[in-house]
Design a protein around this motif. Structure first.
Motif, short mmCIF file in Angstrom:
data_model
loop_
_atom_site.label_atom_id
_atom_site.label_comp_id
_atom_site.label_asym_id
_atom_site.label_seq_id
_atom_site.Cartn_x
_atom_site.Cartn_y
_atom_site.Cartn_z
N PHE A 61 0.83 -1.20 0.00
CA PHE A 61 0.00 0.00 0.00
C PHE A 61 0.86 1.26 0.00
CE2 PHE A 61 -2.37 3.28 2.40
CZ PHE A 61 -3.44 3.44 1.53
N ALA A 62 1.94 1.25 0.80
CA ALA A 62 2.84 2.40 0.85
C ALA A 62 3.48 2.64 -0.51
CB ALA A 62 3.91 2.19 1.91
N VAL A 65 0.88 4.25 -2.73
CA VAL A 65 0.68 5.64 -2.33
C VAL A 65 1.83 6.52 -2.82
CG1 VAL A 65 0.60 7.21 -0.35
CG2 VAL A 65 -0.76 5.11 -0.34
N VAL A 68 1.49 7.06 -6.61
CA VAL A 68 0.42 7.98 -6.97
C VAL A 68 0.76 9.40 -6.52
CG1 VAL A 68 -2.01 8.57 -6.58
CG2 VAL A 68 -1.34 6.18 -6.93
N ALA A 69 1.37 9.53 -5.33
CA ALA A 69 1.70 10.86 -4.80
C ALA A 69 2.66 11.61 -5.70
CB ALA A 69 2.28 10.72 -3.39
N TRP A 72 0.39 13.13 -8.20
CA TRP A 72 -0.93 13.53 -7.71
C TRP A 72 -1.33 14.91 -8.21
CZ3 TRP A 72 -4.84 10.96 -5.73
CH2 TRP A 72 -5.85 11.65 -5.07
N ARG A 80 -8.63 12.04 -9.37
CA ARG A 80 -8.32 11.90 -7.95
C ARG A 80 -9.50 11.31 -7.19
NH1 ARG A 80 -5.67 17.80 -6.50
NH2 ARG A 80 -4.11 17.89 -8.18
N LEU A 84 -9.61 7.60 -5.24
CA LEU A 84 -9.94 7.48 -3.82
C LEU A 84 -11.23 6.70 -3.60
CD1 LEU A 84 -9.02 11.12 -2.73
CD2 LEU A 84 -7.82 9.02 -2.07
N VAL A 87 -10.48 3.02 -3.99
CA VAL A 87 -9.84 2.48 -2.79
C VAL A 87 -10.87 2.25 -1.69
CG1 VAL A 87 -8.22 3.00 -0.93
CG2 VAL A 87 -7.59 3.50 -3.29
N ALA A 127 -10.43 6.85 3.05
CA ALA A 127 -10.43 7.07 1.60
C ALA A 127 -11.70 7.78 1.16
CB ALA A 127 -10.29 5.73 0.87
#
Length: 246
Positions: A61-62, A65, A68-69, A72, A80, A84, A87, A127
């Motif tokens: 998951f990290a 993230v 995507v970050a 973003w 976006r 979310l 998720v 989320a």
């Protein structure tokens, strides 16, 4: 070696059967399960398997993230919100799959499934809160906060966990402050925030005594009450007597 996971599932099925036939109530079945677990003293292999699973899932998951970050800011708002929302939906479905036996049959839920389901429900609430926040940005934070709180409460009711209760606590404070701001019931001073948070802490204290994670609930209540009582100090020395009195 005994397969602990299969043993837990077999025990849960047996207790659900007793509940379905009216031999035991749901509360009695839960009490029997708790006593059996206490007598067994837990299972280290099963717990380590669960920990490894959580760590592995967290790393994946990290990584997602972080990926995507990195892009973003370049994504359109609708993308976006879509990411979310996806998720939130996937995590919610995963939580329902893990805690579905309790929701559908009102029978006992194995601890492993409860913790996994509770964690996924927390992810769902966060989320979903972010999705609505991005969609409404920068209109208001009340909608996202209230939605997140409702989802967190439902998730905790389905699969009670300490992290779920902490999430409910954080979102309850955010929702309270957002509602007060939207209704223009507070000014730029900290006193209104403090009094509202103090009242919220007292409410949490009363509710926590009836929750499965009682200690966690009392910690949340004490934290809110302490912050609320001391918040007036941020407005200057003139409020010091009130803060110390609270």
């Amino acid at each position: 070696m005994v397969d602990v996971r299969h043993t837990e599932e077999a025990r849960a099925r047996a207790l659900r059967s007793l509940v379905a036939r009216g031999i035991l109530s749901a509360e009695q079945a839960h009490a029997v399960e708790v006593e059996l677990r206490a007598a067994e003293g837990g299972s280290a292999p099963a717990r380590w398997t669960e920990i490894i699973g959580f760590v592995g899932g967290g790393l994946v998951f990290a990584g997602v993230v972080a990926l995507v970050a990195a892009s973003w800011e370049d994504l359109e708002q609708v993308v976006r919100v879509g990411l979310l929302t996806a998720v939130a939906v996937l995590a919610g479905l995963g939580g329902l799959a893990a805690a579905g036996t309790r929701l559908l049959r009102r029978g006992p839920l194995p601890d492993t499934r409860r913790r996994i389901g509770g964690t996924l429900f927390v992810l769902t609430s966060i989320a979903a809160t972010m999705a609505v926040g991005v969609a409404l940005e920068p209109e208001s934070t009340t909608g996202p906060a209230l939605l997140g709180l409702v989802l967190a409460l439902l998730g905790y009711a389905a699969a009670p966990t300490a992290i779920g209760l902490l999430t409910c606590g954080g979102l309850s404070a955010w929702a309270l402050w957002s509602v007060l701001e939207d209704l223009d019931l507070i000014s730029n001073e900290m006193l209104p925030y403090g009094l509202a948070t103090l009242a919220l802490g007292l409410l949490w204290g009363a509710v926590a005594l009836r929750l499965p994670n009682q200690r966690t609930g009392l910690v949340v209540a004490a934290s809110f009450a302490l912050f609320g009582a001391q918040a007036p100090l941020f407005d200057g020395e003139s409020y010091a007597p009130l803060a110390y009195a609270l």
